[in-house]
Design a protein around this motif. Structure first.
Motif, PDB file in Angstrom:
ATOM      1  N   ASP A 187       4.097   4.116  29.001  1.00 49.31           N
ATOM      2  CA  ASP A 187       3.124   3.373  29.780  1.00 49.31           C
ATOM      3  C   ASP A 187       1.741   4.011  29.652  1.00 49.31           C
ATOM      4  OD1 ASP A 187       2.011   1.579  31.513  1.00 49.31           O
ATOM      5  OD2 ASP A 187       3.082   2.273  33.300  1.00 49.31           O
ATOM      6  N   ILE A 188       0.720   3.185  29.569  1.00 47.93           N
ATOM      7  CA  ILE A 188      -0.648   3.681  29.501  1.00 47.93           C
ATOM      8  C   ILE A 188      -0.994   4.399  30.801  1.00 47.93           C
ATOM      9  CG2 ILE A 188      -1.559   1.475  30.329  1.00 47.93           C
ATOM     10  CD1 ILE A 188      -4.031   1.953  28.642  1.00 47.93           C
ATOM     11  N   ASN A 189      -1.763   5.473  30.679  1.00 48.16           N
ATOM     12  CA  ASN A 189      -2.133   6.282  31.831  1.00 48.16           C
ATOM     13  C   ASN A 189      -3.650   6.459  31.850  1.00 48.16           C
ATOM     14  OD1 ASN A 189      -2.648   8.819  33.413  1.00 48.16           O
ATOM     15  ND2 ASN A 189      -0.415   8.718  33.647  1.00 48.16           N
ATOM     16  N   GLU A 190      -4.234   6.394  33.036  1.00 50.70           N
ATOM     17  CA  GLU A 190      -5.687   6.519  33.137  1.00 50.70           C
ATOM     18  C   GLU A 190      -6.191   7.867  32.623  1.00 50.70           C
ATOM     19  OE1 GLU A 190      -7.164   5.583  36.989  1.00 50.70           O
ATOM     20  OE2 GLU A 190      -6.381   3.543  36.984  1.00 50.70           O
ATOM     21  N   HIS A 243      -7.894   8.056  29.155  1.00 53.01           N
ATOM     22  CA  HIS A 243      -9.152   7.327  29.018  1.00 53.01           C
ATOM     23  C   HIS A 243      -9.962   7.781  27.804  1.00 53.01           C
ATOM     24  CE1 HIS A 243     -13.552   7.173  29.659  1.00 53.01           C
ATOM     25  NE2 HIS A 243     -13.327   5.944  30.098  1.00 53.01           N
ATOM     26  N   ASP A 244     -10.202   9.082  27.668  1.00 53.65           N
ATOM     27  CA  ASP A 244     -11.073   9.581  26.603  1.00 53.65           C
ATOM     28  C   ASP A 244     -10.506   9.283  25.223  1.00 53.65           C
ATOM     29  OD1 ASP A 244     -12.659  10.514  28.613  1.00 53.65           O
ATOM     30  OD2 ASP A 244     -12.202  12.640  28.310  1.00 53.65           O
ATOM     31  N   GLU A 245      -9.181   9.418  25.063  1.00 55.28           N
ATOM     32  CA  GLU A 245      -8.559   9.144  23.765  1.00 55.28           C
ATOM     33  C   GLU A 245      -8.679   7.664  23.404  1.00 55.28           C
ATOM     34  OE1 GLU A 245      -7.168  10.926  26.148  1.00 55.28           O
ATOM     35  OE2 GLU A 245      -6.327  12.774  25.314  1.00 55.28           O
ATOM     36  N   GLU A 249      -4.482  -1.646  33.638  1.00 55.73           N
ATOM     37  CA  GLU A 249      -3.937  -2.417  34.751  1.00 55.73           C
ATOM     38  C   GLU A 249      -2.958  -3.489  34.290  1.00 55.73           C
ATOM     39  OE1 GLU A 249      -7.415  -3.862  36.740  1.00 55.73           O
ATOM     40  OE2 GLU A 249      -7.833  -1.934  37.709  1.00 55.73           O
ATOM     41  N   HIS A 250      -2.716  -3.541  32.981  1.00 60.39           N
ATOM     42  CA  HIS A 250      -1.793  -4.541  32.402  1.00 60.39           C
ATOM     43  C   HIS A 250      -2.154  -5.959  32.836  1.00 60.39           C
ATOM     44  CE1 HIS A 250       0.976  -1.610  30.661  1.00 60.39           C
ATOM     45  NE2 HIS A 250       0.931  -0.935  31.785  1.00 60.39           N
ATOM     46  N   THR A 294       1.051  -6.356  27.803  1.00 62.45           N
ATOM     47  CA  THR A 294       1.837  -5.139  27.925  1.00 62.45           C
ATOM     48  C   THR A 294       1.299  -4.127  26.923  1.00 62.45           C
ATOM     49  OG1 THR A 294       3.826  -6.304  28.627  1.00 62.45           O
ATOM     50  CG2 THR A 294       4.131  -4.143  27.633  1.00 62.45           C
ATOM     51  N   VAL A 295       1.024  -2.918  27.384  1.00 61.79           N
ATOM     52  CA  VAL A 295       0.431  -1.890  26.533  1.00 61.79           C
ATOM     53  C   VAL A 295       1.290  -0.641  26.564  1.00 61.79           C
ATOM     54  CG1 VAL A 295      -1.622  -0.519  26.037  1.00 61.79           C
ATOM     55  CG2 VAL A 295      -1.857  -2.775  27.082  1.00 61.79           C
ATOM     56  N   VAL A 296       1.560  -0.079  25.394  1.00 59.56           N
ATOM     57  CA  VAL A 296       2.267   1.201  25.325  1.00 59.56           C
ATOM     58  C   VAL A 296       1.421   2.191  24.533  1.00 59.56           C
ATOM     59  CG1 VAL A 296       4.566   0.213  25.555  1.00 59.56           C
ATOM     60  CG2 VAL A 296       3.607   0.513  23.283  1.00 59.56           C
TER      61      VAL A 296
END
Length: 213
Positions: free
Chosen positions: A21-24, A27-29, A72-73, A77-79
């Motif tokens: 799951d994407i994580n805040e 952000h920088d990456e 926030e999806h 869907t983002v991985v």
């Protein structure tokens, strides 16, 4: 949205990758990857766009907003793709329109991790896992005609070309740009001395469509 990740936030693991799951905190990456892509796109049209700096700044602002939507999806869907052995970020994969029979799949890989088979490994694993979760009949991909690595991935996944899914998204613009590009190629050729290459590059932003069954 239904939670499709396990208790550790993982969507699926592959031999070399953790797709999670994407994580805040990433952000920088994400922003670096998105901004690098924006720089390439603006540079490719440098002879057309007379205010490249303004265009680039607008892209940077859009990328910040885009990351928020991704995290926030809200649209798909983002991985996140990370290397299993060291946890290093190497890109992300999106599934758009998971309520449709043919969700769109998109993979973006950080420059330093390209050419290592990571794109194919990700697309294959995500498609296999998502097919069962979303009851998808297959997946569609929209690929820039000059993106040879992405085309190769599609071919390795036994994808078939399909103009209808591109025309569905772009309408008459797709047929018009295709006809104009063919006319320019016939008149000027497709070599580095072609004075129309900047325009051809711009036209190539309209992709080719592929369906992965």
């Amino acid at each position: 949205m239904e939670n499709i990740f396990d208790t550790n936030g993982v969507f699926v693991n592959t031999e070399r990758l953790v797709l999670s799951d994407i994580n805040e905190s990433e952000h920088d990456e994400y922003i670096k990857l998105l901004n690098d892509e924006s720089k390439k796109a603006v540079a490719a049209m440098d002879n057309i766009n007379r205010d490249a700096e303004k265009e680039l700044n607008a892209c940077y602002n859009d990328n910040e907003a885009y990351f928020i939507r991704l995290s926030e999806h809200k649209e798909n869907t983002v991985v996140t793709m990370t290397i299993r052995e060291n946890g290093v970020f190497c890109g992300y994969c999106q599934l758009r329109g998971t309520d449709k029979k043919l969700p769109e799949i998109f993979v973006d890989i950080a420059e330093e991790n390209r050419g290592k088979g990571i794109g194919f490994e990700t697309a294959k694993a995500v498609a296999e896992k998502a097919r069962g979760i979303f009851n998808a009949e297959g997946f569609k991909a929209l690929i820039d005609v000059h993106n040879a690595p992405a085309v190769k991935i599609a071919e390795k996944l036994n994808a078939e070309k399909n103009e209808d899914i591109v025309r569905e998204k772009y309408g008459e613009m797709y047929d018009q740009s295709k006809a104009l590009r063919a006319m320019i190629l016939e008149k000027y050729g497709d070599d580095e001395n072609n004075p129309m290459l900047p325009l051809l590059t711009q036209l190539a932003t309209l992709p080719e469509g592929y369906i992965i069954k």
